[in-house]
Design a protein around this motif. Structure first.
Motif, mmCIF file in Angstrom:
data_model
loop_
_atom_site.group_PDB
_atom_site.id
_atom_site.type_symbol
_atom_site.label_atom_id
_atom_site.label_comp_id
_atom_site.label_asym_id
_atom_site.label_seq_id
_atom_site.Cartn_x
_atom_site.Cartn_y
_atom_site.Cartn_z
ATOM 1 N N TYR A 54 0.831 -1.200 0.000
ATOM 2 C CA TYR A 54 0.000 0.000 0.000
ATOM 3 C C TYR A 54 0.871 1.257 0.000
ATOM 4 C CZ TYR A 54 -3.907 -3.098 0.995
ATOM 5 O OH TYR A 54 -4.856 -4.089 0.918
ATOM 6 N N LEU A 55 1.991 1.224 0.705
ATOM 7 C CA LEU A 55 2.905 2.365 0.686
ATOM 8 C C LEU A 55 3.506 2.565 -0.699
ATOM 9 C CD1 LEU A 55 4.780 1.829 4.092
ATOM 10 C CD2 LEU A 55 2.927 3.440 3.578
ATOM 11 N N TRP A 56 3.752 1.451 -1.402
ATOM 12 C CA TRP A 56 4.311 1.559 -2.749
ATOM 13 C C TRP A 56 3.321 2.234 -3.703
ATOM 14 C CZ3 TRP A 56 8.705 1.643 -5.126
ATOM 15 C CH2 TRP A 56 8.760 1.449 -6.510
ATOM 16 N N LEU A 57 2.037 2.024 -3.492
ATOM 17 C CA LEU A 57 1.030 2.673 -4.336
ATOM 18 C C LEU A 57 1.098 4.189 -4.217
ATOM 19 C CD1 LEU A 57 -2.120 0.395 -3.831
ATOM 20 C CD2 LEU A 57 -0.405 0.304 -5.636
ATOM 21 N N THR A 58 1.448 4.691 -3.046
ATOM 22 C CA THR A 58 1.545 6.143 -2.850
ATOM 23 C C THR A 58 2.860 6.704 -3.378
ATOM 24 O OG1 THR A 58 2.510 5.907 -0.634
ATOM 25 C CG2 THR A 58 0.109 5.942 -0.795
ATOM 26 N N GLU A 59 3.868 5.845 -3.559
ATOM 27 C CA GLU A 59 5.169 6.320 -4.015
ATOM 28 C C GLU A 59 5.295 6.324 -5.528
ATOM 29 O OE1 GLU A 59 7.915 3.756 -2.098
ATOM 30 O OE2 GLU A 59 7.480 4.479 -0.067
ATOM 31 N N ASP A 60 4.614 5.416 -6.215
ATOM 32 C CA ASP A 60 4.693 5.331 -7.672
ATOM 33 C C ASP A 60 3.508 6.075 -8.275
ATOM 34 O OD1 ASP A 60 4.963 4.683 -10.341
ATOM 35 O OD2 ASP A 60 5.562 2.620 -9.944
ATOM 36 N N ALA A 61 3.772 7.111 -9.074
ATOM 37 C CA ALA A 61 2.708 7.929 -9.657
ATOM 38 C C ALA A 61 1.890 7.174 -10.698
ATOM 39 C CB ALA A 61 3.303 9.189 -10.282
ATOM 40 N N LEU A 62 2.404 6.035 -11.193
ATOM 41 C CA LEU A 62 1.682 5.274 -12.205
ATOM 42 C C LEU A 62 0.295 4.869 -11.718
ATOM 43 C CD1 LEU A 62 1.473 3.587 -14.852
ATOM 44 C CD2 LEU A 62 2.569 1.712 -13.581
ATOM 45 N N TYR A 63 0.216 4.415 -10.475
ATOM 46 C CA TYR A 63 -1.053 3.903 -9.965
ATOM 47 C C TYR A 63 -2.054 5.040 -9.735
ATOM 48 C CZ TYR A 63 1.956 -0.097 -9.315
ATOM 49 O OH TYR A 63 2.844 -1.134 -9.544
ATOM 50 N N ALA A 64 -1.586 6.170 -9.250
ATOM 51 C CA ALA A 64 -2.479 7.318 -9.075
ATOM 52 C C ALA A 64 -3.025 7.772 -10.419
ATOM 53 C CB ALA A 64 -1.737 8.462 -8.377
ATOM 54 N N ARG A 65 -2.152 7.816 -11.444
ATOM 55 C CA ARG A 65 -2.624 8.202 -12.776
ATOM 56 C C ARG A 65 -3.592 7.176 -13.346
ATOM 57 N NH1 ARG A 65 0.779 8.011 -16.507
ATOM 58 N NH2 ARG A 65 2.628 7.186 -15.467
ATOM 59 N N ALA A 66 -3.350 5.902 -13.056
ATOM 60 C CA ALA A 66 -4.251 4.858 -13.551
ATOM 61 C C ALA A 66 -5.627 4.973 -12.898
ATOM 62 C CB ALA A 66 -3.649 3.477 -13.286
ATOM 63 N N TYR A 67 -5.659 5.205 -11.578
ATOM 64 C CA TYR A 67 -6.945 5.395 -10.893
ATOM 65 C C TYR A 67 -7.671 6.610 -11.445
ATOM 66 C CZ TYR A 67 -5.860 1.948 -7.246
ATOM 67 O OH TYR A 67 -5.596 0.788 -6.560
ATOM 68 N N LEU A 68 -6.957 7.730 -11.567
ATOM 69 C CA LEU A 68 -7.582 8.968 -12.036
ATOM 70 C C LEU A 68 -8.077 8.825 -13.474
ATOM 71 C CD1 LEU A 68 -8.274 11.902 -11.412
ATOM 72 C CD2 LEU A 68 -5.997 12.552 -12.221
ATOM 73 N N SER A 69 -7.275 8.195 -14.319
ATOM 74 C CA SER A 69 -7.684 7.993 -15.714
ATOM 75 C C SER A 69 -8.894 7.070 -15.805
ATOM 76 C CB SER A 69 -6.516 7.407 -16.511
ATOM 77 O OG SER A 69 -6.896 7.125 -17.842
ATOM 78 N N SER A 70 -8.920 6.016 -14.995
ATOM 79 C CA SER A 70 -10.062 5.090 -15.018
ATOM 80 C C SER A 70 -11.335 5.787 -14.573
ATOM 81 C CB SER A 70 -9.773 3.890 -14.109
ATOM 82 O OG SER A 70 -8.683 3.137 -14.578
ATOM 83 N N LEU A 71 -11.250 6.582 -13.508
ATOM 84 C CA LEU A 71 -12.438 7.299 -13.024
ATOM 85 C C LEU A 71 -12.907 8.321 -14.050
ATOM 86 C CD1 LEU A 71 -11.417 7.858 -9.288
ATOM 87 C CD2 LEU A 71 -13.115 6.249 -10.170
ATOM 88 N N THR A 72 -11.965 8.998 -14.717
ATOM 89 C CA THR A 72 -12.343 9.978 -15.736
ATOM 90 C C THR A 72 -13.040 9.310 -16.911
ATOM 91 O OG1 THR A 72 -10.461 11.375 -15.113
ATOM 92 C CG2 THR A 72 -11.479 11.783 -17.250
ATOM 93 N N ILE A 73 -12.436 8.232 -17.411
ATOM 94 C CA ILE A 73 -13.039 7.510 -18.540
ATOM 95 C C ILE A 73 -14.401 6.949 -18.144
ATOM 96 C CG2 ILE A 73 -12.812 5.461 -20.008
ATOM 97 C CD1 ILE A 73 -9.812 5.986 -20.099
ATOM 98 N N ALA A 74 -14.518 6.445 -16.913
ATOM 99 C CA ALA A 74 -15.798 5.894 -16.459
ATOM 100 C C ALA A 74 -16.861 6.984 -16.359
ATOM 101 C CB ALA A 74 -15.619 5.198 -15.112
#
Length: 313
Positions: free
Chosen positions: A82-102
């Motif tokens: 879970y800490l790694w998810l906050t350190e790598d920007a890839l996952y934040a961008r993936a969540y944000l992109s998925s929510l935007t597309i949805a």
């Protein structure tokens, strides 16, 4: 109360009904076995560490060790994934992109599906079953095959470009496949029935005498739609939006087949972590966070609606 009253058998209205308890217990048992238990397993994997083994994570509980083995396994849990998810920007961008597309896809499906559902609800009674069958008909074909069909339609030498060239709308083929536009087209087509069916159910139950009364009072049709029809169809709108938004957020097949390298969605990220990187703990953490992102707003919305209904009652 006399001894006679205390020893009297329960009346039929107060007697426990096993069938009633069974009806209530079956759905909860179903949710427990097919949702809660798998979710707990995913949480357990997300708190583990990656390992070159089978399965590819540790700790694996040794049931032969009894309670001591379980306690030792729990002590090895970590929140590192879970800490790694906050350190790598890839996952934040993936969540944000998925929510935007949805969100955009849900809005498009609503814009396309509402007129269809409205026309079905206003159609003659004898024609409505046929129209309903046409909406359900795509489900008779495999979802994967239907998405693959759009590749043949949207590619440069596909049917859509050939048609546009033939009627003179364009002078050279358009690049639609492997773009976000193709993803939106595939999502709108695939999830349109999930929006139309609840909207049709809400609109078909509406009392049309309300519109007649509004017309008698001089209300224009457009104003009557926004004042009467649309508010009464809101339950169908909300249900349809949930049915579309939730699965689209985690969609994998459509962005993988129709999208390009710039199409970043959390479903593709999950697949890469599970099958390409073999990092099950990190992928499980991604899935847990995704579920929390989707479930928490729904629970808050349901609580708000329950409180609003209590205030109105």
């Amino acid at each position: 109360m006399s001894a006679t009253d205390r020893s009297a058998p329960p009346t039929p209205g107060n007697r426990p009904n096993p069938a009633r308890w069974l009806v209530v217990a079956v759905p909860y048992l179903w949710l427990f076995l097919l949702f809660l238990v798998p979710f707990v397993i995913v949480i357990k994997i997300s708190l583990s560490l990656t390992a070159i083994a089978q399965p590819p994570y540790t700790p694996v509980f040794d049931l032969a060790g009894g309670i001591g083995g379980l306690i030792d396994g729990i002590s090895e849990f970590t929140v590192e994934n879970y800490l790694w998810l906050t350190e790598d920007a890839l996952y934040a961008r993936a969540y944000l992109s998925s929510l935007t597309i949805a969100l955009v896809s849900t809005a498009l499906v609503l814009l396309v599906g509402y007129p269809i559902a409205y026309g079905m609800a206003r159609a003659p009674k004898g024609l409505q079953p046929t129209l309903l069958m046409l909406i359900i008909l795509p489900f008779w074909t495999s979802f994967l095959i239907r998405v693959y069909a759009w590749i043949g339609i949207l590619k440069k030498e596909g049917l859509l470009n050939q048609l546009l060239l033939w009627i003179g709308v364009i002078s050279e083929p358009l690049t639609i496949l492997n773009t976000n536009t193709a993803v939106y087209i595939g999502i709108v087509y695939s999830y349109l029935p999930f929006m139309v069916l609840p909207l049709y159910a809400a609109l078909e139950r509406m009392d049309r005498t309300l519109l007649e009364a509004a017309a008698d009072l001089g209300c224009p049709p457009i104003r009557a739609f926004w004042k009467i029809t649309f508010p009464l169809s809101l339950p169908g709108v909300i249900a349809g939006c949930f049915l579309v938004f939730i699965p689209v957020t985690g969609e994998f097949v459509i962005p993988d087949l129709l999208g390009g390298s710039d199409t970043l969605m959390i479903g593709k990220t999950l697949w890469a972590e599970f099958f390409a990187n073999r990092d099950w703990p990190l992928a499980s953490a991604v899935a847990v966070v995704l579920l929390v992102i989707l479930v928490v707003p729904i629970v808050l919305f349901q609580n708000h609606e329950m409180k609003r209904a209590e205030r109105e009652a």
